[in-house]
Every structure is written in C-alpha cells, then in structure tokens.
Motif scaffolding. Structure first.
Motif, short mmCIF file in Angstrom:
data_model
loop_
_atom_site.label_atom_id
_atom_site.label_comp_id
_atom_site.label_asym_id
_atom_site.label_seq_id
_atom_site.Cartn_x
_atom_site.Cartn_y
_atom_site.Cartn_z
N MET A 1 0.85 -1.19 0.00
CA MET A 1 0.00 0.00 0.00
C MET A 1 0.89 1.25 0.00
O MET A 1 1.81 1.38 0.80
CB MET A 1 -0.88 0.01 1.25
N THR A 2 0.62 2.14 -0.94
CA THR A 2 1.32 3.41 -0.99
C THR A 2 0.52 4.45 -0.20
O THR A 2 -0.67 4.62 -0.42
CB THR A 2 1.49 3.89 -2.44
N VAL A 3 1.20 5.11 0.73
CA VAL A 3 0.55 6.10 1.58
C VAL A 3 1.19 7.46 1.32
O VAL A 3 2.41 7.57 1.20
CB VAL A 3 0.70 5.74 3.07
N SER A 4 0.37 8.47 1.21
CA SER A 4 0.89 9.82 1.01
C SER A 4 0.25 10.78 1.99
O SER A 4 -0.97 10.72 2.22
CB SER A 4 0.61 10.29 -0.43
N VAL A 5 1.05 11.62 2.60
CA VAL A 5 0.55 12.68 3.46
C VAL A 5 1.17 13.98 3.01
O VAL A 5 2.27 14.01 2.45
CB VAL A 5 0.87 12.43 4.95
N GLU A 6 0.48 15.06 3.21
CA GLU A 6 0.99 16.37 2.82
C GLU A 6 2.02 16.87 3.83
O GLU A 6 1.90 16.63 5.03
CB GLU A 6 -0.16 17.37 2.73
N LEU A 7 3.03 17.55 3.32
CA LEU A 7 3.98 18.24 4.18
C LEU A 7 4.00 19.71 3.78
O LEU A 7 4.52 20.06 2.71
CB LEU A 7 5.39 17.66 4.04
N PRO A 8 3.45 20.57 4.59
CA PRO A 8 3.53 22.00 4.27
C PRO A 8 4.94 22.52 4.51
O PRO A 8 5.71 21.94 5.27
CB PRO A 8 2.55 22.63 5.27
N VAL A 9 5.28 23.61 3.83
CA VAL A 9 6.54 24.30 4.13
C VAL A 9 6.29 25.09 5.42
O VAL A 9 5.67 26.15 5.42
CB VAL A 9 6.96 25.23 2.98
N VAL A 10 6.75 24.53 6.52
CA VAL A 10 6.52 25.13 7.83
C VAL A 10 7.26 26.46 7.96
O VAL A 10 6.75 27.44 8.49
CB VAL A 10 6.96 24.16 8.95
N GLY A 11 8.49 26.48 7.45
CA GLY A 11 9.30 27.69 7.51
C GLY A 11 9.88 27.95 8.89
O GLY A 11 9.57 27.27 9.87
N ARG A 12 10.73 28.96 8.95
CA ARG A 12 11.40 29.30 10.19
C ARG A 12 10.49 30.09 11.12
O ARG A 12 9.48 30.67 10.70
CB ARG A 12 12.65 30.15 9.89
N ALA A 92 15.18 11.76 7.18
CA ALA A 92 14.77 12.78 8.16
C ALA A 92 15.38 14.13 7.80
O ALA A 92 14.73 15.17 7.96
CB ALA A 92 15.18 12.36 9.57
N LEU A 93 16.61 14.12 7.33
CA LEU A 93 17.26 15.37 6.93
C LEU A 93 16.54 15.98 5.74
O LEU A 93 16.20 17.17 5.74
CB LEU A 93 18.73 15.13 6.59
N TYR A 94 16.28 15.18 4.70
CA TYR A 94 15.60 15.70 3.51
C TYR A 94 14.23 16.27 3.87
O TYR A 94 13.84 17.34 3.40
CB TYR A 94 15.41 14.59 2.47
N THR A 95 13.50 15.55 4.71
CA THR A 95 12.16 15.98 5.06
C THR A 95 12.21 17.28 5.86
O THR A 95 11.38 18.19 5.66
CB THR A 95 11.43 14.88 5.86
N THR A 96 13.18 17.40 6.74
CA THR A 96 13.34 18.64 7.51
C THR A 96 13.73 19.79 6.60
O THR A 96 13.22 20.92 6.74
CB THR A 96 14.39 18.46 8.61
N ALA A 98 12.95 20.16 3.52
CA ALA A 98 11.74 20.55 2.78
C ALA A 98 10.80 21.36 3.66
O ALA A 98 10.23 22.37 3.22
CB ALA A 98 11.04 19.30 2.25
N ALA A 99 10.64 20.95 4.91
CA ALA A 99 9.77 21.69 5.83
C ALA A 99 10.29 23.10 6.06
O ALA A 99 9.51 24.03 6.29
CB ALA A 99 9.65 20.95 7.16
N ALA A 100 11.60 23.28 5.99
CA ALA A 100 12.22 24.58 6.20
C ALA A 100 12.29 25.42 4.93
O ALA A 100 12.76 26.56 4.96
CB ALA A 100 13.63 24.40 6.76
N GLY A 101 11.84 24.85 3.81
CA GLY A 101 11.87 25.58 2.54
C GLY A 101 13.18 25.50 1.81
O GLY A 101 13.42 26.25 0.87
N LEU A 102 14.05 24.58 2.21
CA LEU A 102 15.38 24.44 1.61
C LEU A 102 15.45 23.35 0.55
O LEU A 102 16.51 23.13 -0.05
CB LEU A 102 16.41 24.16 2.72
N LEU A 103 14.34 22.67 0.32
CA LEU A 103 14.26 21.59 -0.66
C LEU A 103 12.81 21.51 -1.12
O LEU A 103 11.89 21.68 -0.30
CB LEU A 103 14.70 20.26 -0.02
N ASP A 104 12.61 21.26 -2.40
CA ASP A 104 11.25 21.19 -2.94
C ASP A 104 10.51 20.00 -2.32
O ASP A 104 10.99 18.86 -2.39
CB ASP A 104 11.33 21.02 -4.46
N VAL A 105 9.38 20.26 -1.70
CA VAL A 105 8.60 19.20 -1.06
C VAL A 105 8.27 18.09 -2.05
O VAL A 105 8.32 16.90 -1.71
CB VAL A 105 7.31 19.78 -0.44
#
Length: 292
Positions: A1-12, A92-96, A98-105
């Motif tokens: 099963m493929t699961v997807s959840v949204e990750l907003p750009v939380v920002g600083r 975890a690094l990539y996801t963080t 992206a959350a910080a706006g440093l990588l395309d979600v």
C-alpha cells in the motif's frame, strides 16, 4: 500500500514570536516531519526510521529556529553549517530541509528512486543544503572540525553543528577530531550526540560501552551539556549557548529514544532498519495525529 501525506513548508520561526510560540512551531514542525518521513520510508521500502525519529526534534529545532540557514542565504559562505554524520538518517534530513523551505517538497517523493538526488545517504553534490557526504560512520565530525577551523581562520561568526550517533562514537576518528577541536579552541563547533543507547542490532553498552560519555567528552576538552532530545525548550536553551563562553567546543549529549514517540518503535533495537507494515503505518500515523 502506498501512503501519502501532505507536508507544508513550515518555515522558520519569526522574531516576533514568543518563546511559547517558537516551541509550538517547532513541535508541530517535528510532528509533520515524522509523518512525512514515515510514509516516504514505507513507500520506498528503505530507510532507518528508528534513528530518524530519535533526531527529528533536534533537526527541527536547528533548521526551523537555530541555524542561520535560509532559502535566501543558502549560497552565502557566512551561513551556519550542519553535518548529519549519521548519514543513514538521510530521509529525516531531507524531510526537515523541505519543511524549512530548503528543498522542494515534491522532490521528496523521489527518495532513493533511480536517478533521484535524494540518496539513502546525503550527497552534497546533489543537494545544496547538504554540507557533506556522510554514511561511513566517524567521518562527519572530522569534516565539521575542518569547517570550524576554516571559519576560525576566516574570522567568521559562522557556526558548525554536527549530529552523530552514539554507536558512531565508537569510531576512533571522532576522538582524534575532538582532541584537535579542543586544541584549536573551536568555540564555533557544536557536536550533538544522539544518545539513544542503541545501534544496529544491540545496545551501545553491549557492543562497546561509552559510559561515562560526559566525563570522556569533558576530558577531551569539551563544554558538555546534557539535554532531553525531545524537549524543544531544553534544546533551544542548549543551542543558545553556542559558542560557549568558555571558548571550548560544545558537546551536547542529546538523550533520546529510538523511534520516539511511536509506541511500538520507541527504544526497540529492531527499528534501526526495520520497515513498517501497512497496519504499522496506519497506527503510527494515528499516534502522530493524536499529538496535533
């Protein structure tokens, strides 16, 4: 099963936020990062969730508040640096990032896929916000020492943070690096040891006991700080003291729980590289949702 959840750009965080608002912002960011990390690893059938979840609060605190690293200054040589020495926690690094706006979600969905820039271990040639190629354990800290020396020679205020595993500290290269960092009085260096007492297949105590880690680090010339790795307020206070007034490098022992805060993952050595079943993904997402 493929699961997807949204990750907003939380920002600083922003300067107008109160301490309580800063803590709430980081905690929510860490929760969202864990949700996304979980699904990326589950879908890719590759990753290290236990060790990723143990450092998520540290990464979120650093990238969402502490580090002088933004999408606007990413190419500025005067920005702060963070090296993830325990490179197997790359997702975890990539996801963080992206959350910080440093990588395309959207790019997160390519994690470990053919020709993806997001390898199972971070590569600085592929991702601008990655400071060093890591994976072979014991390399990140020596690289960080070199970067801290470069900043010292430049007369630069930039700081260098490095996040290591505790099992990783069994590598002798780390202790050579610490000894040299103290010799050079690299107050701009902060080492964060993810102290979850577990490594691949066993406890650190059963493999090669590090205790007393605080006394060892202190004997090597470090300014030692003990902190709860899942207490954002305590992390903020610890990082606020870098560079240390003593002029010594800082060594933060971040007491964590592998797999935190998921009930069936927490402190379970199997989750070093175990992959979740569909039912476990659903349960973990439900537990994370309950924290909202």
């Amino acid at each position: 099963m493929t699961v997807s959840v949204e990750l907003p750009v939380v920002g600083r965080t922003t300067p107008d936020m109160s301490r309580e608002e800063v803590i709430a912002h980081i905690k929510e960011g860490a929760r969202l990062i864990r949700r996304k990390d979980l699904t990326l690893v589950a879908n890719a059938r590759m990753g290290h969730l236990g060790g990723e979840f143990s450092i998520t609060d540290v990464l979120a605190t650093l990238y969402l508040h502490v580090l002088n690293v933004t999408p606007e200054n990413l190419q500025d040589p005067e920005r702060d640096r963070l090296i993830l020495s325990k490179g197997h926690a790359a997702c975890a690094l990539y996801t963080t990032l992206a959350a910080a706006g440093l990588l395309d979600v959207a790019e997160l969905e390519t994690f470990v896929q053919p020709e993806s820039r997001l390898n199972g271990h971070p590569n600085r040639l592929y991702v601008d916000a990655v400071e060093a190629n890591t994976g072979p354990l014991g390399h990140g800290l020596p690289i960080a020492v070199g970067q801290a020396i470069a900043a010292q020679l430049d007369g630069s205020p930039r700081r260098v943070f490095v996040l290591t595993g505790d099992g990783e500290l069994q590598e002798g290269s780390n202790w050579e690096a610490l000894m040299f960092a103290a010799q050079r009085r690299l107050a701009n260096l902060c080492v964060v040891a993810d102290r979850n007492h577990l490594q691949q297949g066993a406890t650190t105590e059963d493999t090669n006991d590090l205790t007393p880690l605080d006394d060892k680090a202190r004997a090597f010339g470090m300014e030692v700080v003990d902190v709860d790795a899942h207490d954002v307020g305590a992390l903020l206070d610890a990082f606020a003291k870098v560079p240390a007034a003593s002029g010594k490098p800082t060594f933060i022992i971040a007491h964590s729980h592998k797999g935190h805060p998921i009930s069936f993952m927490s402190d379970a050595v199997a989750w070093h590289h175990k992959l979740p079943t569909d039912a476990e993904v659903e349960q973990a997402l439900a537990e994370l949702e309950a924290l909202a």
